[in-house]
Motif scaffolding. Structure first.
Motif, PDB file in Angstrom:
ATOM      1  N   GLU A 165       0.927   3.851  -3.017  1.00 22.45           N
ATOM      2  CA  GLU A 165       0.331   5.449  -2.815  1.00 22.45           C
ATOM      3  C   GLU A 165       1.792   6.249  -3.337  1.00 22.45           C
ATOM      4  O   GLU A 165       1.297   7.360  -3.476  1.00 22.45           O
ATOM      5  N   LYS A 184       0.880  -1.008  -0.109  1.00 19.45           N
ATOM      6  CA  LYS A 184       0.168  -0.042  -0.084  1.00 19.45           C
ATOM      7  C   LYS A 184       0.976   1.274  -0.005  1.00 19.45           C
ATOM      8  O   LYS A 184       0.600   2.232  -0.737  1.00 19.45           O
ATOM      9  N   GLU A 185       2.108   1.216   1.050  1.00 20.31           N
ATOM     10  CA  GLU A 185       2.831   2.512   0.885  1.00 20.31           C
ATOM     11  C   GLU A 185       3.433   2.880  -0.382  1.00 20.31           C
ATOM     12  O   GLU A 185       3.422   4.092  -0.934  1.00 20.31           O
TER      13      GLU A 185
END
Length: 209
Positions: free
Chosen positions: A179, A175-176
């Motif tokens: 994004e 996710k990091e």
């Protein structure tokens, strides 16, 4: 049909042809790997990612399992083969892209759709039944719309890819990076019968590549 002796014969052919032709490449790979793409594919013998995409040795990092599934992120209990491969690909190899590759006529998806293995014991289908529970929500959605039909099979193959992509985003390190724009996620389904690759679009539809 290949058996172990056929595999050894194939090795001798490979060692005398492809290996020699790519000798410098193999020498480089002996020092380490730096694939830019991870492919999460099915274990099905008919769906070999390197063959489908014409990849050279060292170009794609592949993990394969029944029905090309990614479980949600969790830290307790069990052995996490897919999660370990994902962690290695993203945090150590630092791949730029991850492709979840589904396929037509998938036996794992067929088992999920039919529900025939739900009461099976380990060693008699129970391990598979436990694994494909990852498709339970997708299965309910597909059955409501298509029932247990050939159209339902195709729909669940596609929903399975969407499920795995959704589960990928539950991993903090995935996710990091998504994004931050340093990692891209893709989905596709390869149809064995006609050889067509259908790629998941931003619209949510699978379209021919």
């Amino acid at each position: 049909m290949s058996n172990f002796h056929d595999l050894i014969d194939g090795y001798y052919k490979f060692r005398g042809t492809e290996w020699l032709e790519e000798r410098e490449r193999w020498k480089e790979l002996a020092e380490g790997q730096s694939p830019r793409v991870m492919v999460i594919a099915c274990s099905d013998s008919r769906v070999e990612p390197a063959t489908i995409f014409g990849s050279r040795p060292g170009e794609i990092f592949v993990v394969r399992n029944v029905a090309n599934l990614v479980p949600p992120f969790e830290t307790g209990g069990g052995l996490h083969g897919v999660s370990a491969a994902l962690e290695f690909a993203v945090t150590v190899l630092k791949v730029d892209e991850i492709l979840v590759l589904g396929h037509g006529a998938c036996g794992g998806v067929k088992a999920a759709l039919s529900g025939d293995l739900k009461d099976a014991a380990p060693g008699e289908g129970g391990f598979v039944a436990s694994w494909i529970k990852l498709l339970d929500d997708a299965r309910a959605k597909v059955i409501a719309e298509h029932g247990k039909t050939p159209e339902g099979q195709t729909a669940l193959e596609q929903e399975g890819v969407r499920t795995s992509l959704k589960n990928l985003m539950t991993f903090p390190f995935v996710k990091e990076r998504v994004e931050a724009g340093t990692l891209e996620l893709h989905g596709a389904v390869f149809a064995i019968a006609d050889g067509k690759l259908r790629v998941l679009q931003d619209s949510g539809a699978f379209e021919p590549a």
